[in-house]
Design an enzyme around this catalytic site. Structure first.
Site, short mmCIF file in Angstrom:
data_model
loop_
_atom_site.label_atom_id
_atom_site.label_comp_id
_atom_site.label_asym_id
_atom_site.label_seq_id
_atom_site.Cartn_x
_atom_site.Cartn_y
_atom_site.Cartn_z
N PRO A 77 16.68 -1.38 -8.17
CA PRO A 77 16.25 -0.97 -6.84
C PRO A 77 17.17 0.09 -6.22
O PRO A 77 16.71 1.00 -5.55
CB PRO A 77 16.29 -2.27 -6.04
N ILE A 103 9.92 -1.41 -14.57
CA ILE A 103 10.10 -1.42 -16.02
C ILE A 103 8.74 -1.46 -16.73
O ILE A 103 7.97 -2.41 -16.56
CB ILE A 103 10.99 -2.61 -16.47
N ARG A 113 -22.25 23.87 -13.86
CA ARG A 113 -22.60 23.63 -12.45
C ARG A 113 -23.06 24.95 -11.79
O ARG A 113 -22.32 25.93 -11.81
CB ARG A 113 -21.37 23.08 -11.72
N ILE A 139 -12.33 22.21 -8.60
CA ILE A 139 -13.44 22.86 -9.31
C ILE A 139 -14.66 21.92 -9.40
O ILE A 139 -15.80 22.36 -9.35
CB ILE A 139 -12.97 23.35 -10.70
N GLY A 170 -15.39 19.84 -7.09
CA GLY A 170 -15.87 19.59 -5.73
C GLY A 170 -15.95 18.10 -5.43
O GLY A 170 -15.06 17.33 -5.82
N GLU A 215 11.40 9.15 -16.05
CA GLU A 215 12.17 9.83 -17.11
C GLU A 215 12.96 11.00 -16.56
O GLU A 215 13.11 12.04 -17.20
CB GLU A 215 11.21 10.32 -18.21
C1 LIG Z 1 5.47 3.90 -13.38
C2 LIG Z 1 6.93 3.89 -13.60
C3 LIG Z 1 7.43 3.49 -14.84
C4 LIG Z 1 8.82 3.46 -15.05
N1 LIG Z 1 9.30 2.97 -16.23
C5 LIG Z 1 10.64 2.75 -16.36
C6 LIG Z 1 11.15 2.08 -17.49
O1 LIG Z 1 10.42 1.70 -18.40
N2 LIG Z 1 12.49 1.82 -17.55
C7 LIG Z 1 13.34 2.21 -16.56
O2 LIG Z 1 14.53 1.94 -16.67
N3 LIG Z 1 12.88 2.87 -15.46
C8 LIG Z 1 11.56 3.14 -15.34
N4 LIG Z 1 11.07 3.77 -14.22
C9 LIG Z 1 12.00 4.18 -13.17
C10 LIG Z 1 12.13 5.69 -13.04
O3 LIG Z 1 12.88 6.21 -14.11
C11 LIG Z 1 12.75 6.00 -11.66
O4 LIG Z 1 11.75 5.75 -10.71
C12 LIG Z 1 13.24 7.41 -11.57
O5 LIG Z 1 14.39 7.59 -12.35
C13 LIG Z 1 13.59 7.82 -10.13
O6 LIG Z 1 14.38 6.87 -9.52
P1 LIG Z 1 14.01 6.34 -8.04
O7 LIG Z 1 12.58 5.95 -8.09
O8 LIG Z 1 15.01 5.35 -7.64
O9 LIG Z 1 14.12 7.59 -7.10
P2 LIG Z 1 15.45 8.07 -6.35
O10 LIG Z 1 16.54 8.24 -7.33
O11 LIG Z 1 15.68 7.21 -5.16
O12 LIG Z 1 14.99 9.50 -5.85
C14 LIG Z 1 14.19 9.71 -4.69
C15 LIG Z 1 14.04 11.21 -4.49
O13 LIG Z 1 15.33 11.80 -4.29
C16 LIG Z 1 15.56 12.81 -5.24
N5 LIG Z 1 16.98 12.87 -5.61
C17 LIG Z 1 17.79 11.84 -5.99
N6 LIG Z 1 19.02 12.30 -6.29
C18 LIG Z 1 18.99 13.65 -6.09
C19 LIG Z 1 19.93 14.69 -6.24
N7 LIG Z 1 21.17 14.47 -6.66
N8 LIG Z 1 19.55 15.96 -5.95
C20 LIG Z 1 18.28 16.21 -5.54
N9 LIG Z 1 17.34 15.27 -5.39
C21 LIG Z 1 17.68 14.01 -5.67
C22 LIG Z 1 14.69 12.43 -6.41
O14 LIG Z 1 14.42 13.55 -7.25
C23 LIG Z 1 13.46 11.90 -5.72
O15 LIG Z 1 12.62 12.95 -5.32
C24 LIG Z 1 9.70 3.87 -14.01
C25 LIG Z 1 9.19 4.29 -12.78
C26 LIG Z 1 7.83 4.28 -12.57
C27 LIG Z 1 7.32 4.68 -11.21
#
Ligand SMILES: Cc1cc2nc3c(=O)[nH]c(=O)nc-3n(C[C@H](O)[C@H](O)[C@H](O)COP(=O)(O)OP(=O)(O)OC[C@H]3O[C@@H](n4cnc5c(N)ncnc54)[C@H](O)[C@@H]3O)c2cc1C
Length: 414
Positions: free
Chosen positions: A132, A163, A298, A368, A370, A394
């Site tokens: 989190p 995850i 279309r 495209i 609509g 990722e």
């Molecule tokens: C559907 C889904 C599947 C996933 N699967 C996996 C998995 O299998 N295993 C796993 O471990 N994780 C998984 N994740 C987690 C995913 O890798 C993270 O959500 C991702 O790394 C971003 O972290 P966050 O959501 O905490 O965003 P945050 O890190 O809180 O970022 C929030 C925003 O702030 C920006 N930000 C943060 N730091 C900076 C910086 N230094 N400079 C500029 N901008 C910044 C980010 O780019 C983003 O726009 C998954 C997530 C989703 C939604």
């Protein structure tokens, strides 16, 4: 340059055709149903296993291709079929890569095949890194692993979130902090087998998502989860040596040994990015092809809508972006396979460009189509929902830009 070609060889063309047929015949027809159900498409994974696609051997063989292109070709075709189902099929490879990157030979042989199960009894793997409060900033991870010398077990505590396959996987690869002082350098990977559910691993909240809804995403809770000592990837001796080196570096930064762990981890992530970019290319291609056919059939104002420059130019831009994305992906895949260093963040370039291209192309496809594009009767709205995850997981687009800007400038951009 001698030997340079932009043409796929016979094996690659055969692979592409075979996967395209599977995507057309098995994945596409199932896509809308599993998106609505928001459940893991077990029967489709089973079909993929029977066809020989969902197996360690298949992905290991694709990785062998010296050109690097078999993996992106595979990803593009499967995700052209459907991204949620595609991720359900390839999600396990993330966990397998975690074991291969960090495990001993014996650990790889034991755990990598176990994640896939068998043709008749498929299993899943999950890679649990995010928490989190530790998404982009993995160094702030709070999950701990404490060694219990008496029983030769590690005791894991913490909450992992978002995850893929979390809680429903047979095998979880979990990254935890073993030495908080060392931040990212004090982390280690553990492989948790099917018995972990009796040992303190459980599934937390399952997330309802915007897109890739056939792919299961959950919290993983580790509550005094006891993991046998030999399930620390790489083994204790290697970990102790690494921690000692990291402490030395902390005390004496100028004596930093070459090839630090964070650089090695970064290199591993960079190497996997072209495959992720290729998934986005697959979604984008699906939307582009669909929008092109729609625009040709279309009719409004007595002629096909494609005969308006406003539509034709959109399609021209979509196709140009799609091809540019694929070229960046293929370049990075070739570089990764041939151990060319990503001196300018080429892996990140491929991921950020392909994911943003997919968001743009799928959004334009809705326009495209609509009104039809906005309904669930047509697949483009699903593709647009699916594409969006690629700018987030990722490594977000911002993090990819950070990597590229650091690489090209040599400055530690914060
Ligand atoms: C559907 C889904 C599947 C996933 N699967 C996996 C998995 O299998 N295993 C796993 O471990 N994780 C998984 N994740 C987690 C995913 O890798 C993270 O959500 C991702 O790394 C971003 O972290 P966050 O959501 O905490 O965003 P945050 O890190 O809180 O970022 C929030 C925003 O702030 C920006 N930000 C943060 N730091 C900076 C910086 N230094 N400079 C500029 N901008 C910044 C980010 O780019 C983003 O726009 C998954 C997530 C989703 C939604």
């Amino acid at each position: 340059m001698s030997g340079f070609t932009m043409q796929l060889d016979e094996d690659q063309l055969t692979l592409q055709k075979w996967l395209h047929e599977f995507a057309t015949d098995v994945i596409r027809p199932a896509a809308a149903e599993w998106d609505e159900r928001e459940e893991t498409p077990w029967p489709v994974i089973q079909e993929a296993a029977k066809a020989g696609i969902y197996s360690l051997d298949f992905f290991a063989q694709a990785r062998e291709d010296q050109s690097g292109l078999s993996l992106p070709i595979t990803m593009e075709e499967l995700f052209w079929g459907d991204a949620g189902i595609g991720l359900s099929i390839v999600g396990t490879t993330l966990a397998a890569a975690g074991v291969v990157a960090n495990g001993t030979f014996d650990q790889i042989v034991q755990w990598a095949p176990a994640m896939f199960g068998t043709e008749t009894d498929v299993k899943l793997g999950a890679l649990a890194v995010s928490e989190p409060n530790a998404g982009s900033d993995v160094s702030s991870m709070k999950t701990t692993a404490v060694y219990d010398e008496k029983t030769d077990e590690w005791v894991l505590n913490g909450v992992k979130t978002w995850i893929t396959n979390g809680g429903i996987a047979d095998v979880h690869v979990v990254v935890a902090s073993v030495d908080a002082e060392l931040k990212a350098r004090g982390q280690a990977s553990f492989v948790l087998g099917p018995d972990s559910k009796e040992r303190g691993l459980s599934q937390g909240q399952k997330f309802k998502k915007h897109g890739i809804r056939a792919s299961h995403t959950s919290e993983v809770i580790l509550d005094d989860c006891r993991v046998p000592g030999d399930q620390l990837l790489g083994g204790k001796e290697k970990l102790d040596e690494r921690l000692a080196r990291a402490h030395e570096r902390l005390r004496n930064p100028s004596a930093a040994a070459s090839g630090s762990r964070s650089q090695a981890a970064m290199a591993t992530f960079e190497a996997s990015r072209p495959s992720v970019g290729a998934q986005a290319v697959g979604i984008a291609r699906a939307a582009y092809e669909y929008a092109l056919e729609y625009a040709k059939t279309r009719e409004q104002f007595g002629r096909p809508i494609v005969q308006n420059q406003g539509i034709a130019f959109q399609l021209a831009d979509m196709k140009t972006k799609l091809d540019a994305a694929r070229l960046l992906v293929w370049r990075a895949a070739w570089m990764g396979r041939n151990e060319q260093p990503f001196l300018h963040g080429e892996g990140s370039m491929s991921k950020v460009y392909a994911s943003e291209a997919a968001v743009d192309i799928t959004e334009r496809a809705i326009q495209i189509l609509g009104g039809n594009g906005y309904t669930r009767e047509y697949p483009v709205e699903r593709w647009a929902r699916d594409a969006k995850i690629y700018t987030i997981f990722e490594g977000t687009s911002e993090i990819q830009r950070l990597i590229i800007s650091r690489a090209i400038s040599g400055h530690q951009i914060p």
